[in-house]
Design an enzyme around this catalytic site. Structure first.
Site, mmCIF file in Angstrom:
data_model
loop_
_atom_site.group_PDB
_atom_site.id
_atom_site.type_symbol
_atom_site.label_atom_id
_atom_site.label_comp_id
_atom_site.label_asym_id
_atom_site.label_seq_id
_atom_site.Cartn_x
_atom_site.Cartn_y
_atom_site.Cartn_z
ATOM 1 C CG HIS A 1 20.510 -46.246 -4.304
ATOM 2 N ND1 HIS A 1 19.836 -46.589 -5.453
ATOM 3 C CD2 HIS A 1 21.599 -45.557 -4.711
ATOM 4 C CE1 HIS A 1 20.489 -46.134 -6.513
ATOM 5 N NE2 HIS A 1 21.578 -45.510 -6.072
ATOM 6 C CG ASP A 2 18.593 -47.427 3.808
ATOM 7 O OD1 ASP A 2 17.355 -47.447 3.656
ATOM 8 O OD2 ASP A 2 19.140 -47.536 4.919
ATOM 9 N NE ARG B 1 23.740 -47.836 -7.887
ATOM 10 C CZ ARG B 1 22.694 -48.442 -8.467
ATOM 11 N NH1 ARG B 1 22.482 -49.740 -8.236
ATOM 12 N NH2 ARG B 1 21.865 -47.778 -9.254
ATOM 13 C CB VAL C 1 14.811 -43.327 -0.207
ATOM 14 C CG1 VAL C 1 13.286 -43.437 -0.294
ATOM 15 C CG2 VAL C 1 15.426 -43.237 -1.599
ATOM 16 C CG HIS D 1 30.388 -43.735 -9.342
ATOM 17 N ND1 HIS D 1 29.636 -42.909 -10.144
ATOM 18 C CD2 HIS D 1 29.494 -44.362 -8.521
ATOM 19 C CE1 HIS D 1 28.356 -43.021 -9.831
ATOM 20 N NE2 HIS D 1 28.248 -43.896 -8.840
ATOM 21 C CB THR D 2 37.156 -45.296 -7.119
ATOM 22 O OG1 THR D 2 38.445 -45.811 -7.477
ATOM 23 C CG2 THR D 2 36.837 -45.760 -5.708
ATOM 24 C CG ASN E 1 16.658 -48.558 -5.843
ATOM 25 O OD1 ASN E 1 17.774 -48.050 -5.947
ATOM 26 N ND2 ASN E 1 15.792 -48.185 -4.912
ATOM 27 C CB SER F 1 13.066 -47.925 3.988
ATOM 28 O OG SER F 1 13.891 -46.955 3.359
ATOM 29 N N PRO G 1 19.379 -39.268 -7.293
ATOM 30 C CG PRO G 1 21.597 -38.705 -6.842
ATOM 31 C CD PRO G 1 20.345 -39.156 -6.175
ATOM 32 C CG ASP H 1 14.518 -45.698 6.689
ATOM 33 O OD1 ASP H 1 15.106 -46.192 5.697
ATOM 34 O OD2 ASP H 1 13.437 -45.074 6.605
ATOM 35 C CB THR I 1 42.220 -49.620 -9.966
ATOM 36 O OG1 THR I 1 41.777 -48.291 -9.602
ATOM 37 C CG2 THR I 1 43.672 -49.556 -10.410
#
Length: 318
Positions: free
Chosen positions: A66-67, A62, A70, A193-194, A94, A76, A163, A74, A241
């Site tokens: 998320h890096d 994740r 945005v 999301h598994t 975050n 950031s 999102p 990089d 699982t």
């Protein structure tokens, strides 16, 4: 002795390599000479982290997502706030949510001990994300390398580019399309999301207000997610699982047991229903699409060549 033509060819070959580096082409062998043990260092450190806490594989994955969403992949998201900028860690998507920074710090320290000032934090995060998936039973892929690290971060960019768990299907498709990713890429990447867990605050509205949720599943989740309070209470994203990377996430969606509103949007009478059904019965197709989409996501606007820097500490600019 090498002939003149041999020497000319070799010089041209070296020139091509130099040009590739300057022009910022990512390559799986980018550190082949400068840090040959990089991948084994990352893998061994990730193995220790995942053995200690299986959820960490999902947390690092994740963090990478998320890096990349945005301002590109990089590194950031790893930067702490400074007097000159407010970074991404405290952004809405975050705050009190993204985690695993200490694991990246440990990997970076181990890499620095072997190859000082050579490997970027952005590349370490890309490798760690792949290894977390593999260590939880998922597929592997070849990670392209050669990213450099950002020297700034933006809270506002994180707030506007990531999102939300309340996104509609059309919002998800648009958000991923803005990053050069197709609807199929989006549905495959959602399969992350598994593994992992989500906070009550992110799925409360789905289990209390949405109609497209299995009643017994909603009742189960309400036990640990009251209508008010308990925002940080956790529930597994995959009911079956939660610490194994597989295709059970899609099986959950088919029976209306997606934890987030945005999860269930993938199977709700819309354009992705048939693909969700396919993934739910054919793990090989899912794995192939997921790995291809991860490579694509890893190529979002990297800093290469002479842009950015190689941070010595992932939390701060040199």
């Amino acid at each position: 002795m090498a002939t003149l033509s041999d020497r000319v060819f070799f010089f041209c070959f070296l020139s091509l390599l130099a040009c590739a580096a300057i022009n910022g082409q990512l390559s799986p062998t980018f550190y082949g000479r400068t840090c040959p043990n990089l991948q084994s260092i990352v893998r061994s450190t990730m193995r220790q982290a995942v053995n200690k806490e299986p959820r960490m594989g999902a947390s690092i994955l994740r963090l990478f997502f998320h890096d990349c969403f945005v301002n590109g992949c990089d590194g950031s998201i790893l930067l702490d706030d400074t007097s000159s900028f407010t970074g991404e860690k405290s952004a809405g998507p975050n705050a009190n949510s993204v985690r695993g920074f200490e694991v990246i710090d440990t990997i970076k320290s181990n890499v620095e001990a072997a190859c000082k000032a050579t490997v970027s934090c952005a590349d370490i995060l890309a490798l760690a994300a792949r290894d977390g998936v593999v260590l939880l039973g998922g597929p592997t892929w070849t990670v392209q390398l050669g990213r450099r690290d950002a020297t700034t971060a933006s809270q506002s960019a994180a707030n506007s580019n990531l999102p939300s768990p309340g996104s509609s299907l059309s919002q998800l498709v648009s958000s991923f399309a803005a990053k050069g990713l197709s609807a199929r890429d989006m549905t495959a990447l959602s399969g992350a999301h598994t593994i992992g867990q989500a906070r009550c605050a992110s799925f409360r509205s789905h289990i209390y207000n949405d109609a497209n949720v299995n009643a017994s599943f909603a009742a189960l989740r309400k036990r640990n997610c009251p209508s008010s309070g308990g925002d940080s209470n956790l529930a597994p994203l995959d009911l079956q699982t939660p610490t194994t990377f597989d295709n059970k996430y899609y099986q959950n969606l088919v029976v209306r047991k997606g934890l987030l509103h945005s999860d269930q949007e993938l199977f709700n009478g819309g354009s992705q229903d048939s693909l969700v059904r396919q993934y739910s019965t054919n793990p090989a197709v899912f794995n192939g699409d997921f790995t291809a989409a991860m490579v694509k996501m890893g190529n979002i606007s990297p800093l290469t060549g002479t842009k950015g820097q190689i941070r010595l500490n992932c939390r701060k600019v040199n």
